[in-house]
Design an enzyme around this catalytic site. Structure first.
Site, short mmCIF file in Angstrom:
data_model
loop_
_atom_site.label_atom_id
_atom_site.label_comp_id
_atom_site.label_asym_id
_atom_site.label_seq_id
_atom_site.Cartn_x
_atom_site.Cartn_y
_atom_site.Cartn_z
N CYS A 98 0.73 -1.22 0.03
CA CYS A 98 0.51 0.05 -0.38
C CYS A 98 1.10 1.42 -0.15
O CYS A 98 1.60 1.35 -1.06
CB CYS A 98 -0.89 -0.10 0.84
N HIS A 190 -3.63 -5.30 1.55
CA HIS A 190 -2.79 -5.18 2.83
C HIS A 190 -2.80 -6.59 3.29
O HIS A 190 -3.48 -7.33 4.43
CB HIS A 190 -3.66 -4.56 4.32
N GLU A 192 -1.25 -8.28 4.98
CA GLU A 192 -0.78 -8.21 7.05
C GLU A 192 -1.95 -8.12 7.75
O GLU A 192 -1.06 -8.71 8.44
CB GLU A 192 0.20 -7.32 7.31
N1 GLN Z 1 -2.91 6.31 0.49
C1 GLN Z 1 -1.90 6.22 1.67
C2 GLN Z 1 -1.08 7.11 0.69
O1 GLN Z 1 -0.99 6.86 -0.51
C3 GLN Z 1 -1.88 4.75 1.75
C4 GLN Z 1 -2.87 4.12 2.50
C5 GLN Z 1 -1.93 2.50 3.47
O2 GLN Z 1 -1.23 2.28 3.37
N2 GLN Z 1 -3.26 2.08 3.56
O3 GLN Z 1 -0.14 7.21 1.32
#
Ligand code: GLN
Length: 210
Positions: A98, A190, A192
């Site tokens: 992410c 995610h 994790e």
């Molecule tokens: N939207 C976040 C970003 O760009 C990432 C979100 C997340 O890691 N759950 O930093």
């Protein structure tokens, strides 16, 4: 400001029982640590999982996870702690999720606040799913994974372009959500925080042994 990596052993990978590190500047660090600990236990291996906050901790790792969180904050703290060049030259595995995907990109669309790490030739769009679908779950077909992988997306980025040396592992109608570049596994979602740890298994038992 970024500094060149001056550490002598910066680019030397350490094999064997070297610890797995989780970049612990911001984000869901403890979830990454416990997911890796669970999988290491399941594999019967004797590898420690440690939080990483300093550049000198990176060369002795077998792999580094870059967690989910807020990519603008993570990138600011990477530079503040002079970690950019040590992460970029690290030859062990990278497990990025992410915000970690945003940090790992070559290019982040319409983002001027930071320069990403360029760990793979991908262009990423942040928060690609807009407000109403900020968080959602989806079953992904990934080659070799049966049943499909149940993925949790939270304000997730998407990959809008992947270079020819990047292997696409999973796509949804909106775009690419999982890629591999050599020992680097880069995911929009995610794993994790889901109970499905097959991507961690794949990373520790196959990706790292490349
Ligand atoms: N939207 C976040 C970003 O760009 C990432 C979100 C997340 O890691 N759950 O930093």
């Amino acid at each position: 400001m970024s500094m060149p990596c001056h550490l002598k052993r910066c680019s030397r990978p350490v094999a064997g029982k070297a610890p797995v590190g989780v970049l612990a500047l911001q984000g869901d660090v403890s979830e990454h640590i416990s997911a890796f600990e669970t999988v290491i236990r399941e594999l019967g291996q004797d590898i420690r999982v440690i939080p990483v906050r300093k550049p000198e901790e990176i060369p002795s790792l077998s792999a580094l996870a870059i967690p989910g969180g807020e990519s603008t904050t993570i990138m600011r703290l990477i530079d503040k702690n002079h970690m950019r060049e040590c992460i970029r030259s690290f030859e062990g595995g990278i497990f990025a999720t992410c915000a970690g995907m945003v940090a790992s990109a070559r290019e982040v669309t319409e983002e001027t606040r930071f320069t990403p790490l360029d760990l793979a030739d991908i262009t990423v769009s942040r928060n690609a799913f807009g407000r109403q679908r900020e968080s959602f779950e989806a079953d992904l077909s990934i080659n070799g994974f049966e049943p499909p992988f149940h993925a949790v997306f939270i304000r997730a980025p998407i990959i809008t372009r992947a270079g020819s040396d990047v292997r696409v592992l999973a796509e949804i109608p909106r775009g690419i959500v999982a890629v591999q570049k050599d020992k680097r596994l880069i995911l929009s979602f995610h794993p994790e925080i889901s109970h499905d740890l097959r991507l961690h298994h794949y990373f520790l038992s196959e990706v790292l042994s490349r």
